[in-house]
Design an enzyme around this catalytic site. Structure first.
Site, short mmCIF file in Angstrom:
data_model
loop_
_atom_site.label_atom_id
_atom_site.label_comp_id
_atom_site.label_asym_id
_atom_site.label_seq_id
_atom_site.Cartn_x
_atom_site.Cartn_y
_atom_site.Cartn_z
N GLY A 192 1.24 -1.38 -0.39
CA GLY A 192 0.05 0.29 -0.13
C GLY A 192 0.99 1.41 0.46
N GLY B 4 -0.64 4.38 0.39
CA GLY B 4 -1.40 5.97 0.77
C GLY B 4 -0.38 6.37 1.75
N ALA C 21 -0.02 6.11 4.94
CA ALA C 21 -0.41 4.70 5.90
C ALA C 21 1.12 4.55 5.52
CB ALA C 21 -0.74 4.41 6.07
N GLY C 22 1.24 3.38 4.51
CA GLY C 22 2.39 2.92 3.93
C GLY C 22 3.48 4.12 3.24
N PHE D 166 -13.41 21.82 12.17
CA PHE D 166 -14.20 20.30 12.22
C PHE D 166 -14.68 19.98 13.41
CE2 PHE D 166 -13.47 17.73 8.13
CZ PHE D 166 -12.46 18.18 7.57
N ASP E 197 -9.19 -5.50 0.22
CA ASP E 197 -8.09 -7.10 0.50
C ASP E 197 -7.33 -7.23 1.61
OD1 ASP E 197 -8.44 -5.27 -2.10
OD2 ASP E 197 -6.84 -5.75 -3.07
N GLN F 163 -18.24 4.23 9.66
CA GLN F 163 -18.65 5.61 9.82
C GLN F 163 -19.75 6.16 7.84
OE1 GLN F 163 -15.91 9.37 9.35
NE2 GLN F 163 -17.34 9.21 11.29
N HIS G 45 -20.93 9.32 6.63
CA HIS G 45 -20.30 11.21 6.48
C HIS G 45 -21.96 11.22 6.33
CE1 HIS G 45 -18.50 14.88 5.17
NE2 HIS G 45 -17.65 14.51 6.08
N LEU H 10 -18.03 12.60 -1.51
CA LEU H 10 -17.89 13.55 -0.91
C LEU H 10 -17.73 15.21 -1.03
CD1 LEU H 10 -17.57 12.56 2.44
CD2 LEU H 10 -15.28 13.02 2.29
N GLU I 197 -16.44 17.84 5.05
CA GLU I 197 -17.12 18.59 6.62
C GLU I 197 -16.39 19.72 6.35
OE1 GLU I 197 -17.37 16.18 9.28
OE2 GLU I 197 -15.74 17.36 11.02
N ARG J 241 -20.12 13.76 12.95
CA ARG J 241 -19.92 12.96 11.86
C ARG J 241 -21.73 12.10 12.20
NH1 ARG J 241 -15.11 11.93 8.29
NH2 ARG J 241 -14.80 14.41 8.04
N HIS K 43 -18.82 6.07 4.06
CA HIS K 43 -16.92 6.91 3.97
C HIS K 43 -16.23 5.86 5.41
CE1 HIS K 43 -14.75 10.50 4.00
NE2 HIS K 43 -14.42 10.47 5.12
N GLU L 2 -5.97 2.83 6.93
CA GLU L 2 -7.28 2.69 7.54
C GLU L 2 -7.75 1.13 7.95
OE1 GLU L 2 -10.13 5.09 5.18
OE2 GLU L 2 -12.08 3.45 5.74
N ARG M 271 -15.13 8.29 14.18
CA ARG M 271 -14.05 8.84 13.53
C ARG M 271 -14.21 10.21 13.56
NH1 ARG M 271 -11.19 10.67 9.41
NH2 ARG M 271 -12.00 9.87 7.83
N LEU N 235 -6.31 11.13 8.71
CA LEU N 235 -4.98 11.56 7.95
C LEU N 235 -3.63 11.75 9.46
CD1 LEU N 235 -5.34 13.94 5.15
CD2 LEU N 235 -5.02 11.56 5.04
C1 LIG Z 1 -13.14 11.27 -0.67
C2 LIG Z 1 -11.99 11.11 0.75
C3 LIG Z 1 -12.38 12.23 1.83
C4 LIG Z 1 -11.30 12.05 2.70
N1 LIG Z 1 -11.23 13.50 4.19
C5 LIG Z 1 -9.76 13.08 4.55
C6 LIG Z 1 -9.88 14.59 5.15
O1 LIG Z 1 -9.91 15.43 5.13
N2 LIG Z 1 -9.50 14.45 6.19
C7 LIG Z 1 -8.61 12.72 7.10
O2 LIG Z 1 -7.96 12.62 8.00
N3 LIG Z 1 -9.58 11.57 6.55
C8 LIG Z 1 -9.92 11.45 5.57
N4 LIG Z 1 -10.30 10.54 4.50
C9 LIG Z 1 -10.02 9.56 5.07
C10 LIG Z 1 -8.34 8.95 5.48
O3 LIG Z 1 -8.03 10.43 4.06
C11 LIG Z 1 -8.22 7.91 4.70
O4 LIG Z 1 -8.97 6.93 5.83
C12 LIG Z 1 -6.24 7.53 4.56
O5 LIG Z 1 -6.69 8.38 3.73
C13 LIG Z 1 -6.08 6.03 3.99
O6 LIG Z 1 -5.21 6.20 4.11
P1 LIG Z 1 -4.09 4.70 3.80
O7 LIG Z 1 -3.01 5.24 3.76
O8 LIG Z 1 -4.84 3.63 5.02
O9 LIG Z 1 -4.72 3.86 2.47
P2 LIG Z 1 -5.08 4.93 1.46
O10 LIG Z 1 -4.39 5.68 0.74
O11 LIG Z 1 -6.11 4.25 0.77
O12 LIG Z 1 -4.51 3.73 -0.14
C14 LIG Z 1 -4.82 2.34 0.29
C15 LIG Z 1 -3.26 1.44 -0.66
O13 LIG Z 1 -3.17 0.65 -0.75
C16 LIG Z 1 -2.84 0.11 -1.70
N5 LIG Z 1 -3.48 -1.45 -1.91
C17 LIG Z 1 -5.23 -2.39 -1.57
N6 LIG Z 1 -5.20 -3.12 -1.38
C18 LIG Z 1 -3.57 -3.62 -2.39
C19 LIG Z 1 -3.63 -5.61 -2.59
N7 LIG Z 1 -3.90 -5.68 -2.71
N8 LIG Z 1 -2.28 -5.55 -2.74
C20 LIG Z 1 -1.11 -3.94 -3.05
N9 LIG Z 1 -1.80 -2.30 -2.75
C21 LIG Z 1 -3.08 -2.38 -2.77
C22 LIG Z 1 -3.48 0.79 -2.96
O14 LIG Z 1 -2.57 1.38 -4.29
C23 LIG Z 1 -3.05 1.53 -1.93
O15 LIG Z 1 -1.91 2.03 -2.47
C24 LIG Z 1 -11.06 11.43 3.29
C25 LIG Z 1 -11.47 9.55 2.83
C26 LIG Z 1 -12.12 9.87 1.39
C27 LIG Z 1 -12.45 8.46 0.87
#
Ligand SMILES: Cc1cc2nc3c(=O)[nH]c(=O)nc-3n(C[C@H](O)[C@H](O)[C@H](O)COP(=O)(O)OP(=O)(O)OC[C@H]3O[C@@H](n4cnc5c(N)ncnc54)[C@H](O)[C@@H]3O)c2cc1C
Length: 597
Positions: free
Chosen positions: A13, A15, A17-18, A118, A224, A243, A245, A255, A258, A289, A370, A401, A412, A418
């Site tokens: 991943g 995102g 976190a990764g 917020f 996954d 949650q 939203h 979305l 907020e 929320r 959400h 997440e 949350r 974030l």
């Molecule tokens: C529209 C929207 C707006 C938001 N706004 C806010 C905000 O303003 N503030 C806030 O705090 N939170 C917000 N959130 C929540 C927050 O953005 C997410 O909870 C957070 O970004 C998740 O980050 P993550 O690193 O856990 O995963 P993600 O950013 O979702 O990344 C997941 C990663 O996992 C990889 N992956 C998934 N499955 C596999 C697999 N099988 N094999 C290989 N790779 C895989 C994907 O390629 C991706 O790189 C929002 C969420 C949404 C949907």
């Protein structure tokens, strides 16, 4: 023949976190690979608009303790308070470090990081002792905060020479005994199988909002690795808490952050009543929320809804409304220009997806699925727990997440994800680095890829009559209708029965594309299998919890029940379906109280 790779650590991943976990490893000189099914900068983190919480106190007095308190109360006291304390404390150095990495935060005239209000983030009200009012705690880069975070962290990883395997989809974990030794992935472009032998694996695969139809989540959010971990015997924590939203684009679920309410936006019902004034007199539109989503549903039920089916309410961000109600931060007067600067993407979404002109008219909104509060259980350093006794799976970490540490408890607060993904992404990376130094290599079985290959081959050659799209649609509609904002035992039993039927039907799906290259048909079929498992665990965990808390609102059990339910659910896969066990909530500073805003 599968290709074999050997890395000290693998992060799944890319995102927020990764990418922070991999950055810690890369900086420490660890031989680390990031596997991601999407191109890194397409991860869902990039869509986050509103901001990232940290009690910097740049605009007004604020303290990490207040942030911790809000997080605990916002989560309806199901939050582990040791984790919330870490979140609130480390938020500050995390945001400062992002700034030093070059993230272009919005600035105050003096050059400090600008912050906005917020939902659920509060400070004591000087005029009313004992009451709390909104505080400016969300750090932001206009309404593109997540995009900036993702770009900044990706750049830093490139600088520190992290190895990326983009468009590699992980299919299985290699777990032998109580130790994780790597994972199996398919290269999407070629269909080739790759075995990644590693001492440590960090899961950072995001949410699974696609179990619902109306959702703010991207198509890729299919949970996954949450499902794969569950299938490999790892429990899932607090899955009943999902949650909704309050403000999604009508019927589409996209979305409307907020931030629109943080800047002064107001909710109205069909009679032009600002119903949040009645429901949450202190916080109004900036209540948490879970509550606002329920209040919107109650308005609709009472016949106060608007829109073609009277099932929505209005959101009003017109400057004249905000000025009339003095609802902008500090009651200041705002202009259309101020709002266009603060909310450019959000206003554009309203124009594009709703066809309303938000500077001149109100627009329709509806709650949208959400965020998953539940997920893979971890300790404070991201180590995955294999049971409710806090025993770990060696070498396996989870953050973001997909994980449940649990800082969000039953609900949350906005901007707390974030910061969660970055704080606990970093802690996972740091602890994995320690683990690598102390741990010798273990062998992997020559048959490590057997299950993944048989699953892929099985789907490729299947000749059944069931369709992936039809099953997915029925699962999503069932979850929307029966496991939504308000729940009853009867509805959830029906949902579980439908999902069970769908899981059976899934055994007979077949796909059209029989090729190897970019076979998205095949991958979607696999992802549906994950979603069905997660929908099932979500619905059964929700039926099992006979109380209302945070986002889990049961009409047949309307009250919070701390005597019986102040505890985390651990759901294990078992022959009969799901086995539930429980873990106590960690309470340090704040005793549970009634939740009022
Ligand atoms: C529209 C929207 C707006 C938001 N706004 C806010 C905000 O303003 N503030 C806030 O705090 N939170 C917000 N959130 C929540 C927050 O953005 C997410 O909870 C957070 O970004 C998740 O980050 P993550 O690193 O856990 O995963 P993600 O950013 O979702 O990344 C997941 C990663 O996992 C990889 N992956 C998934 N499955 C596999 C697999 N099988 N094999 C290989 N790779 C895989 C994907 O390629 C991706 O790189 C929002 C969420 C949404 C949907």
């Amino acid at each position: 023949m599968a290709t074999l790779h050997k890395y000290d650590a693998v992060v799944v991943g890319a995102g927020g976190a990764g990418l922070w976990a991999s950055l810690e490893l890369a900086r420490a000189g660890v031989n680390c690979a990031v596997l991601t099914k999407l191109y890194p900068t397409r991860s869902h983190t990039g869509t986050a608009q509103g901001g990232i919480a940290a009690a910097l106190g740049n605009m007004e007095e604020d303290h990490p303790d207040w942030h911790m308190y809000d997080t605990v109360k916002g989560g309806d006291y199901l939050v582990d308070q040791d984790a919330a304390e870490i979140l609130a404390d480390e938020a500050i150095l995390t945001v400062v470090e992002l700034e030093h990495m070059g993230l272009p935060f919005d600035r105050t005239p003096e050059g400090k990081i600008e912050q906005r209000r917020f939902g659920g983030h509060t400070k004591p009200d000087p005029a009313n002792p004992g009451k709390r009012i909104p505080v400016m705690r969300s750090c932001k880069s206009s309404d593109r905060t997540g995009h900036m975070i993702l770009q900044t962290l990706y750049q830093q990883n490139v600088k520190h020479e992290t190895t990326f395997f983009n468009e590699f989809q992980v299919l299985d974990l290699i777990i032998e005994g109580d130790e994780c030794r790597g994972c199996i992935a398919v290269e999407i472009a070629t269909g080739e199988i790759h075995i990644f032998h590693a001492k440590a694996v960090i899961l950072a695969t995001g949410g699974f909002g696609k179990i619902f139809k109306v959702t703010s989540n991207a198509h890729s959010l299919t949970g996954d690795l949450v499902a794969i971990a569950y299938r490999r015997g790892i429990p899932l924590e607090d899955m009943e808490f999902f949650q909704f939203h309050p403000t999604g684009v009508y019927e589409k679920g996209i979305l409307i952050s907020e931030a629109a309410r943080g800047e002064g936006g107001i909710l109205f019902n069909a009679h032009g009543e600002r119903f949040m004034e009645r429901q949450a007199p202190s916080m109004k539109e900036l209540a948490p929320r879970d509550m606002i989503s329920r209040f919107i549903f109650e308005e609709v039920r009472a016949g106060n809804g608007v829109g073609p089916h009277k099932d929505a309410v209005w959101l009003d961000v017109r400057p004249e409304t905000i000025n009339r109600y003095k609802s902008a931060p500090g009651g200041k007067q705002v202009t259309a220009h101020d709002l266009e600067r603060a909310l450019p993407d959000i206003l554009e979404f309203v124009r594009l997806y709703e066809g309303f002109e938000p500077m001149k008219e109100m627009f329709l909104i509806q709650p949208t699925a959400h965020y998953a509060m539940g997920g893979i259980p971890t300790d404070l350093n991201g180590r995955v727990l294999r049971n409710e006794k806090n025993e770990v799976v060696k070498g396996l970490y989870a953050a973001g997440e997909c994980a449940c540490v649990s800082v969000h408890g039953g609900n949350r607060l906005g901007t707390n994800s974030l910061i969660d993904i970055l704080v606990f992404g970093r802690r996972s990376g740091l602890d994995a680095e320690r683990y690598l130094r102390e741990t010798a290599w273990s062998d992997i079985s020559p048959k490590a890829d057997e299950l993944a290959i048989s699953q892929l081959e099985g789907l490729l050659h299947a000749t059944g009559k069931e369709s992936v799209a039809a099953i997915r649609k029925q699962m999503q509609l069932t979850m929307d209708q029966k496991v939504g904002v308000f729940r009853t035992g009867e509805d959830m039993k029906q949902a579980i029965s439908v999902i069970n039927d769908l899981r059976e039907a899934y055994q007979n799906v077949s796909i059209m594309d029989k090729g190897k290259k970019f076979n998205t048909d095949l991958l979607e079929a696999l992802e549906l299998g994950y979603l069905l498992d997660l929908a099932y665990v979500t619905a059964t965990s929700a039926l099992n919890r006979t109380e209302s808390r945070g986002a889990h609102a049961r009409e047949d059990y309307p009250n919070r029940d701390d005597v019986n339910w102040l505890k985390h659910t651990f759901a294990f896969q078992s022959a009969g379906g799901v086995e539930f066990r429980y873990k106590p909530v960690t309470i340090t500073k704040y005793q549970p109280q009634e939740r009022k805003y």
